[in-house]
Design a protein around this motif. Structure first.
Motif, mmCIF file in Angstrom:
data_model
loop_
_atom_site.group_PDB
_atom_site.id
_atom_site.type_symbol
_atom_site.label_atom_id
_atom_site.label_comp_id
_atom_site.label_asym_id
_atom_site.label_seq_id
_atom_site.Cartn_x
_atom_site.Cartn_y
_atom_site.Cartn_z
ATOM 1 N N SER A 148 26.879 -7.667 -13.878
ATOM 2 C CA SER A 148 27.717 -6.880 -14.775
ATOM 3 C C SER A 148 28.197 -7.649 -16.006
ATOM 4 N N HIS A 158 28.030 1.087 -13.477
ATOM 5 C CA HIS A 158 29.352 0.549 -13.758
ATOM 6 C C HIS A 158 30.377 1.665 -13.938
ATOM 7 N N GLU A 177 34.990 -8.333 -14.489
ATOM 8 C CA GLU A 177 34.524 -7.631 -13.290
ATOM 9 C C GLU A 177 35.672 -7.577 -12.293
#
Length: 217
Positions: A148, A158, A177
């Protein structure tokens, strides 16, 4: 007297033929209608020919085979899905182990009494080893973490939880994250919870300019 009786009798005989009788044409029309009705009834109850019966049976057999084939394909698909994704729910629940390890690590790191101690260092090392082993086991079963950080936000993988002002990154770039996401084969097991970058607002830029140049106020 005899003359009067004869006259009365003659009069009666003369009046009797005046009674209405069925006309020949009307009788013919009635007979024709009956024949037509009987003919129509025969046509309605006419049995199909052997060729028509065979064609009907062939159509039924073809439909039955088509339905059986469709059902077989559905069963095969369900069987494949059960084999490929049968552990989907279990895998999703198992991700809580990784989450709990991360939380425990964060709590220990935030404890002032344990900071800079050898016990904390060893404990964190063991937690990292356990986490790596878990992820390795997941990967062997086609459960993989989603990359990510520094990636462009993808709604398929996401879920943006917040926006963080950052002019060094292109807007919509993942810079934090919050919770790691995972996939199982080609399916999303759970999305990554992330924070994405956005440009600094113009108002704040003007405020900074005013602080540097008080004369412009």
């Amino acid at each position: 007297m005899e003359k009067e009786e004869n006259q009365n009798t003659a009069t009666k005989n003369h009046q009797e033929p005046e009674k209405e009788t069925a006309k020949p044409d009307e009788n013919l029309d009635s007979d024709n209608k009956k024949e037509e009705t009987a003919q129509e009834a025969k046509e309605e109850i006419k049995e199909p020919t052997p060729e028509e019966k065979i064609a009907e049976l062939e159509d039924k057999v073809a439909r039955t085979f088509a339905e059986m084939e469709n059902q077989r394909r559905r069963f095969e698909k369900e069987k494949e899905d059960a084999f490929e994704y049968g552990g989907y729910s279990f895998a999703k629940e198992a991700l809580n182990l990784i989450d709990n390890l991360d939380r425990s690590k964060h709590v220990l790191e935030s404890d002032d009494k344990l900071k800079e101690t050898e016990a904390l260092k060893k404990t964190l090392e063991h937690l990292d080893i356990i986490k790596k082993d878990l992820i390795s086991i997941f990967e062997k079963n086609n459960i993989k973490p989603i990359d990510s950080l520094n990636k462009k936000l993808d709604p398929n993988f996401h879920q943006a939880m917040m926006e963080i002002e950052d002019d060094t990154k292109e807007p919509g770039t993942i810079i934090q994250e919050i919770q790691k996401g995972f996939t199982i084969k080609d399916r999303l097991l759970r999305p990554s919870l992330v924070g994405v970058s956005k440009k600094v607002t113009i108002k704040e830029e003007k405020t900074e300019e005013n602080q540097e140049n008080p004369e412009n106020k």
